[in-house]
Design an enzyme around this catalytic site. Sequence first.
Site, PDB file in Angstrom:
ATOM      1  N   HIS A   1      -2.521  24.166 -16.098  1.00 57.51           N
ATOM      2  CA  HIS A   1      -3.104  25.196 -16.964  1.00 57.51           C
ATOM      3  C   HIS A   1      -4.613  25.257 -16.772  1.00 57.51           C
ATOM      4  O   HIS A   1      -5.273  24.223 -16.650  1.00 57.51           O
ATOM      5  CB  HIS A   1      -2.805  24.893 -18.437  1.00 57.51           C
ATOM      6  CG  HIS A   1      -1.350  25.009 -18.772  1.00 57.51           C
ATOM      7  ND1 HIS A   1      -0.857  24.802 -20.030  1.00 57.51           N
ATOM      8  CD2 HIS A   1      -0.296  25.326 -17.989  1.00 57.51           C
ATOM      9  CE1 HIS A   1       0.457  24.992 -20.014  1.00 57.51           C
ATOM     10  NE2 HIS A   1       0.812  25.301 -18.780  1.00 57.51           N
TER      11      HIS A   1
ATOM     12  N   HIS B   1       1.061  31.383 -19.327  1.00 56.05           N
ATOM     13  CA  HIS B   1      -0.265  30.750 -19.252  1.00 56.05           C
ATOM     14  C   HIS B   1      -1.088  31.276 -18.088  1.00 56.05           C
ATOM     15  O   HIS B   1      -0.537  31.713 -17.080  1.00 56.05           O
ATOM     16  CB  HIS B   1      -0.138  29.229 -19.015  1.00 56.05           C
ATOM     17  CG  HIS B   1       0.907  28.550 -19.823  1.00 56.05           C
ATOM     18  ND1 HIS B   1       2.027  27.979 -19.252  1.00 56.05           N
ATOM     19  CD2 HIS B   1       1.018  28.362 -21.160  1.00 56.05           C
ATOM     20  CE1 HIS B   1       2.780  27.461 -20.208  1.00 56.05           C
ATOM     21  NE2 HIS B   1       2.202  27.686 -21.367  1.00 56.05           N
TER      22      HIS B   1
ATOM     23  N   HIS C   1      -3.026  29.776 -15.130  1.00 57.74           N
ATOM     24  CA  HIS C   1      -3.093  28.512 -14.397  1.00 57.74           C
ATOM     25  C   HIS C   1      -4.347  28.488 -13.533  1.00 57.74           C
ATOM     26  O   HIS C   1      -4.920  29.530 -13.194  1.00 57.74           O
ATOM     27  CB  HIS C   1      -1.824  28.315 -13.563  1.00 57.74           C
ATOM     28  CG  HIS C   1      -0.636  27.865 -14.377  1.00 57.74           C
ATOM     29  ND1 HIS C   1       0.075  26.724 -14.108  1.00 57.74           N
ATOM     30  CD2 HIS C   1      -0.053  28.411 -15.484  1.00 57.74           C
ATOM     31  CE1 HIS C   1       1.054  26.588 -14.991  1.00 57.74           C
ATOM     32  NE2 HIS C   1       1.010  27.601 -15.838  1.00 57.74           N
TER      33      HIS C   1
ATOM     34  N   HIS D   1      -5.814  24.416 -24.075  1.00 54.20           N
ATOM     35  CA  HIS D   1      -6.344  24.873 -22.793  1.00 54.20           C
ATOM     36  C   HIS D   1      -6.772  26.329 -22.951  1.00 54.20           C
ATOM     37  O   HIS D   1      -6.089  27.097 -23.642  1.00 54.20           O
ATOM     38  CB  HIS D   1      -5.259  24.798 -21.709  1.00 54.20           C
ATOM     39  CG  HIS D   1      -4.719  23.428 -21.478  1.00 54.20           C
ATOM     40  ND1 HIS D   1      -3.384  23.184 -21.265  1.00 54.20           N
ATOM     41  CD2 HIS D   1      -5.362  22.236 -21.401  1.00 54.20           C
ATOM     42  CE1 HIS D   1      -3.215  21.883 -21.060  1.00 54.20           C
ATOM     43  NE2 HIS D   1      -4.392  21.282 -21.149  1.00 54.20           N
TER      44      HIS D   1
ATOM     45  N   ARG E   1       8.717  27.462 -13.273  1.00 52.84           N
ATOM     46  CA  ARG E   1       7.808  28.605 -13.158  1.00 52.84           C
ATOM     47  C   ARG E   1       8.587  29.743 -12.497  1.00 52.84           C
ATOM     48  O   ARG E   1       8.887  29.679 -11.318  1.00 52.84           O
ATOM     49  CB  ARG E   1       6.592  28.203 -12.325  1.00 52.84           C
ATOM     50  CG  ARG E   1       5.857  27.017 -12.948  1.00 52.84           C
ATOM     51  CD  ARG E   1       4.732  26.484 -12.082  1.00 52.84           C
ATOM     52  NE  ARG E   1       4.080  25.371 -12.777  1.00 52.84           N
ATOM     53  CZ  ARG E   1       2.912  24.857 -12.445  1.00 52.84           C
ATOM     54  NH1 ARG E   1       2.235  25.352 -11.409  1.00 52.84           N
ATOM     55  NH2 ARG E   1       2.400  23.863 -13.132  1.00 52.84           N
TER      56      ARG E   1
ATOM     57  N   ASP F   1      -3.902  28.683 -22.410  1.00 55.57           N
ATOM     58  CA  ASP F   1      -2.718  28.675 -23.282  1.00 55.57           C
ATOM     59  C   ASP F   1      -2.627  29.986 -24.056  1.00 55.57           C
ATOM     60  O   ASP F   1      -3.513  30.305 -24.844  1.00 55.57           O
ATOM     61  CB  ASP F   1      -2.787  27.500 -24.269  1.00 55.57           C
ATOM     62  CG  ASP F   1      -2.689  26.152 -23.581  1.00 55.57           C
ATOM     63  OD1 ASP F   1      -2.340  26.114 -22.387  1.00 55.57           O
ATOM     64  OD2 ASP F   1      -2.974  25.140 -24.243  1.00 55.57           O
TER      65      ASP F   1
ATOM     66  N   HIS G   1       7.185  30.999 -17.538  1.00 61.61           N
ATOM     67  CA  HIS G   1       8.111  29.860 -17.436  1.00 61.61           C
ATOM     68  C   HIS G   1       9.514  30.227 -17.919  1.00 61.61           C
ATOM     69  O   HIS G   1       9.697  31.180 -18.680  1.00 61.61           O
ATOM     70  CB  HIS G   1       7.578  28.686 -18.257  1.00 61.61           C
ATOM     71  CG  HIS G   1       6.306  28.107 -17.694  1.00 61.61           C
ATOM     72  ND1 HIS G   1       6.289  26.982 -16.916  1.00 61.61           N
ATOM     73  CD2 HIS G   1       5.026  28.518 -17.800  1.00 61.61           C
ATOM     74  CE1 HIS G   1       5.037  26.717 -16.556  1.00 61.61           C
ATOM     75  NE2 HIS G   1       4.250  27.632 -17.082  1.00 61.61           N
TER      76      HIS G   1
ATOM     77  N   HIS H   1      -3.341  20.368 -24.144  1.00 59.09           N
ATOM     78  CA  HIS H   1      -2.501  21.557 -24.316  1.00 59.09           C
ATOM     79  C   HIS H   1      -2.254  21.772 -25.808  1.00 59.09           C
ATOM     80  O   HIS H   1      -2.089  20.814 -26.562  1.00 59.09           O
ATOM     81  CB  HIS H   1      -1.166  21.371 -23.588  1.00 59.09           C
ATOM     82  CG  HIS H   1      -0.254  22.547 -23.722  1.00 59.09           C
ATOM     83  ND1 HIS H   1      -0.487  23.734 -23.074  1.00 59.09           N
ATOM     84  CD2 HIS H   1       0.866  22.731 -24.468  1.00 59.09           C
ATOM     85  CE1 HIS H   1       0.472  24.593 -23.401  1.00 59.09           C
ATOM     86  NE2 HIS H   1       1.303  24.007 -24.247  1.00 59.09           N
TER      87      HIS H   1
HETATM   88 ZN    ZN Z   1      -1.789  24.376 -21.659  1.00 61.55          ZN
HETATM   89 CU    CU Z   2       2.267  27.763 -17.293  1.00 62.13          CU
END
Ligand code: ZN
Ligand code: CU
Length: 172
Positions: free
Chosen positions: A89, A71, A73, A106, A163, A109, A146, A97
Amino acid sequence: MKPRFVFVLGALAAALLGACATPVSGPSASAELLARSGSTVSGSVRFSEVSGRMRIEAQVGGLTPGEHGFHVHEAGDCSAADASSAKGHFNPAGKAHGHYGSTERHGGDMVNLVANADGTANYSVEVSGLSLTGPTGVVGRSVVIHADPDDYKSQPAGNSGKRIACGVIAAR
Ligand code: ZN
Ligand code: CU
């Protein structure tokens, strides 16, 4: 004889300059990944706008085989050992999400990164809802990998776990 020689040199110089000055694509941004949460992940991610969509390309190593949530962030800060400093995010449209192909998601995403048996991933994906700069801009934010796959539905982050890598996105 002499003018012709100068002309040939000039043409050669122009060709060389042209080759150097012509970018492969338009403006782009990139991030160098830092290993986080005790991982050994390394690699880089490149963002480029391609006909109204964002192309994300990544070469990553040191992953466990399989899918990993991936993602943009909100914060361009990877300083925390667990990358919590990158915050949530990136969500410029104030949505929940969701799946990368949905409008209810998001902006940050993206499609899961998939690592081969040897732990490397070569990724090239295009998504909507992101740009390099402006309200949906990724420059100055961060990109996070992740430990687990994003299920594309759990709130607020797809249940994708720790993460394991983080990189601040900078214009290049
Ligand atoms: Zn998200
Ligand atoms: Cu993430």
